[in-house]
Design an enzyme around this catalytic site. Structure first.
Site, PDB file in Angstrom:
ATOM      1  N   GLU B  49       0.886  -1.173   0.000  1.00  0.00           N
ATOM      2  CA  GLU B  49       0.000   0.000   0.000  1.00  0.00           C
ATOM      3  C   GLU B  49       0.917   1.214   0.000  1.00  0.00           C
ATOM      4  OE1 GLU B  49      -3.737  -0.557   2.972  1.00  0.00           O
ATOM      5  OE2 GLU B  49      -1.789  -0.631   3.881  1.00  0.00           O
ATOM      6  N   ASP B  60      -6.839   7.230   9.967  1.00  0.00           N
ATOM      7  CA  ASP B  60      -5.639   6.566  10.464  1.00  0.00           C
ATOM      8  C   ASP B  60      -5.427   6.814  11.944  1.00  0.00           C
ATOM      9  OD1 ASP B  60      -4.473   5.219   8.208  1.00  0.00           O
ATOM     10  OD2 ASP B  60      -4.209   7.203   7.327  1.00  0.00           O
TER      11      ASP B  60
END
Lengths: 352, 278
Positions: B49, B60
């Site tokens: 990723e 996040d």
């Protein structure tokens, strides 16, 4: 049923994962039902009286104004939002409320009302607030969990950390937004709903002017756009001209979407003094459809007005309020038959 | 054939599982990033990723947020990330590369431009968890453009999607499964990346089972990748036992990197080893 604006995306709050849409929609429906209930409204009124929330006062502005009036609003919106949000959280039966605070008013109101309602609260403080010992002492002594470090060490966005806590446990935690520009549906709509009491407070006075046959204009300065939405919400369906005013001090104005909440920014990097100003999504919508007109005022013009007001009236008005008053003064020249309502805060020095 | 499909095809006859991790792009000279990618590949990472810095990475946790912040402060842009992807593609022609960010980054770059650049640098898929592809009906035609450029959009399916049969959630889930390409990203628990503590293995097993049943019914078999909050080999083993086709570990590796490459390399190898079915 009270219908919160159910929109995901630009006009209703940030987009979340597909999986979260049902959670948000269910929460919105549950909140609507609670807001509709008689007991909610009566408890809301009792708490509002307990917190001594007063109706905004309306004053004549005096010279050099001829047509304008001042609606003085201080922290009523903050209190209404916190009372409404925390009462709602209690009715939802959550085990924790999380909030992020950029202003001392929101932090203190959240703490006080959570103690009054006996709801556990966790509060994330912005960098500047976390350096305020008086606030920290007050928060801690009332037994509220406070995080004054995260914003110092990472992004200075307290509402994001609070929102993330909700995102992890949406069934057990309630996110209390400070402004109508954060989170996905239903949070911006909820905040807007509680701020809309501001509009209801002044509805009668404005309606009188309208019934007397005057054209009516209302001007509000914007930061996140929350107060403006609260004031305007009572007048969206009426023949009243609505204006927001902003300082035009940005050399490069760029409008982007931060996860589909509109933001105005100078750039993207903090080292370039980035300003991220995320606006209430519904305000952006109302601008776009032309219901609210957007006015910009230069820093020089603002300064001239503040000097003039200080010299002639012995009054020092805050920056946002000065923007509104300077705009009203201009407007009076063109609309001599109208009544202009300016939404301002109490002067910093002096009395209007 | 998309490299992600090839990867899963290749792993069908193996006893281990594909291992995904997150490559932060924090250095505008790109050297540090390319070096880290080499390190990942050397230690057994199967696909990557590629982190596109976001101005407000609210999906996040703290570990990856701090890297976004470092990247933004250093002046790393979306174009830097495309450059990294392009260089990695030249060096690793078969390595699946998957840019990951929030939708605001795509929108600010320009949706069509973003998709064109993805094709030019030859990435395989994108992970944009907050783009409402299925529920919102692809409101900005982002997935349509991705399709036109041969790039997969990775769907997120977590516990919150799993309503009872006949419910609106269930129908959404069926639609998501039908529209999934490459792999389905299934977070071990709701929320944001990273996190500590025990994982709900039984829930994970039931979720995977439910998705498999629907897949059988609709005639698709998109692999299921599990991520979020995985940091230990026994967690990996339990998740593989529960039926996962692939594993993603990011925050734990990034935290370990702070202790040095040796430590991080050991962790990757031990986690990868734990994907083997004994």
């Amino acid at each position: 049923m009270i219908k919160l604006t159910e929109t995901f995306g630009k006009y209703g709050g940030i987009w979340t994962e597909d999986c979260f849409k049902h959670i948000a929609r269910d929460l919105g429906e549950r909140c609507s039902r609670i807001l509709e209930a008689v007991d909610f409204n009566s408890e809301f009124q009792v708490l509002s009286r307990f917190m001594k929330i007063s109706k905004p006062t309306i004053h004549d502005l005096g010279e050099p104004f001829k047509l304008s009036k001042a609606i003085i609003i201080n922290n009523q919106g903050v209190l209404l939002n916190v009372i409404g949000g925390l009462l709602l959280a209690k009715k939802l039966g959550v085990s924790l409320v999380v909030t992020g605070a950029r202003t001392k008013e929101h932090a203190l109101a959240s703490v006080l009302i959570s103690v009054k309602l006996n709801i556990p609260l966790k509060i994330y403080l912005s960098r500047s607030l976390s350096g305020d010992p008086e606030l920290l002492n007050a928060v801690k002594s009332l037994g509220v969990e406070v995080d004054g470090e995260t914003c110092k060490s990472l992004y200075d966005v307290p509402e994001m950390y609070a929102f993330q806590d909700w995102f992890k446990k949406p069934g057990e935690v309630f996110f209390l937004p400070e402004k109508a520009n954060v989170g996905p549906y239903p949070f911006p709509s909820l905040c807007e709903h509680f701020y809309s009491y501001l509009g209801r407070f002044i509805e009668e006075d404005v309606r009188e002017a309208l019934e007397d046959g005057y054209g009516v204009r209302i001007i509000v300065a914007i930061d996140s756009g929350t107060t403006a939405l609260g004031i305007f919400s009572a007048f969206l369906e009426k023949k009243i001209s609505l204006y927001t005013v902003e300082l035009d001090d940005w050399k490069e104005r760029k409008e982007v979407l931060v996860d589909n909440c509109c933001t105005l920014t100078k750039g993207f990097r903090e080292k370039d003094n980035t300003i991220h100003r995320v606006l209430a999504p519904k305000l952006v919508h109302l601008w776009e459809v032309g219901r609210i007109r957007r006015i910009f005022i230069s820093a020089d013009k603002l300064s001239d007005f503040q000097k003039f007001f200080a010299k002639e009236r012995g009054i020092l008005v805050g920056r946002a309020s000065s923007m509104v008053l300077a705009t009203a003064l201009d407007m009076e020249k063109e609309h001599t038959e109208d009544r202009i309502f300016t939404v301002i805060r109490s002067p910093v020095v002096g009395v209007l | 054939m998309n490299r992600i499909d090839k990867l899963f095809e290749k792993f069908r006859s193996r006893d281990d599982k594909p291992f995904l991790t997150y490559l932060p792009c924090v250095d505008p000279s790109l050297k540090e990033t390319l070096d880290l990618a080499d390190f990942y590949v050397r230690n057994g990472v199967d696909f990557i990723e590629v982190g596109v810095p976001s101005i407000l990475p609210w999906l996040d946790g703290r570990t990856i947020q701090s890297l976004h912040r470092r990247a933004c402060l250093a002046g790393v842009t979306t174009d830097h990330v495309f450059k990294v992807s392009s260089l990695l593609r030249k060096k690793y022609p078969d390595l699946p590369l998957i840019p990951m960010t929030t939708y605001s980054t795509v929108y600010s770059y320009g949706v069509e431009n973003f998709c064109e650049r993805c094709e030019e640098v030859d990435v395989d898929a994108v992970i944009i968890p907050n783009y409402p592809y299925v529920f919102g009906g692809d409101p900005h035609n982002f997935v349509k453009y991705l399709d036109e450029h041969g790039i997969y959009f990775i769907n997120f399916i977590d516990g919150l999607t799993l309503g009872p049969k006949g419910s609106e959630q269930y129908e959404l889930l069926v639609k998501m499964i039908r529209l999934s390409k490459g792999f389905i990203y299934m977070p071990t628990r709701a929320g944001i990346t990273g996190g500590h503590g025990a994982l709900p293995y039984e829930q994970i097993r039931r979720r995977i089972e439910k998705v498999r049943k629907i897949q059988e019914a609709v005639g698709v078999r998109t692999p299921i990748l599990l991520g979020f909050g995985i940091s230990k080999p026994d967690q990996v083993r339990e998740i593989v036992k529960a039926g996962a086709d692939a594993i993603c570990v990011s925050s734990a590796i990034l935290r370990r990197l702070e202790l040095g490459r040796d430590e991080a390399g050991k962790l990757i190898r031990v986690l990868k080893e734990a994907t083997k079915i004994k």
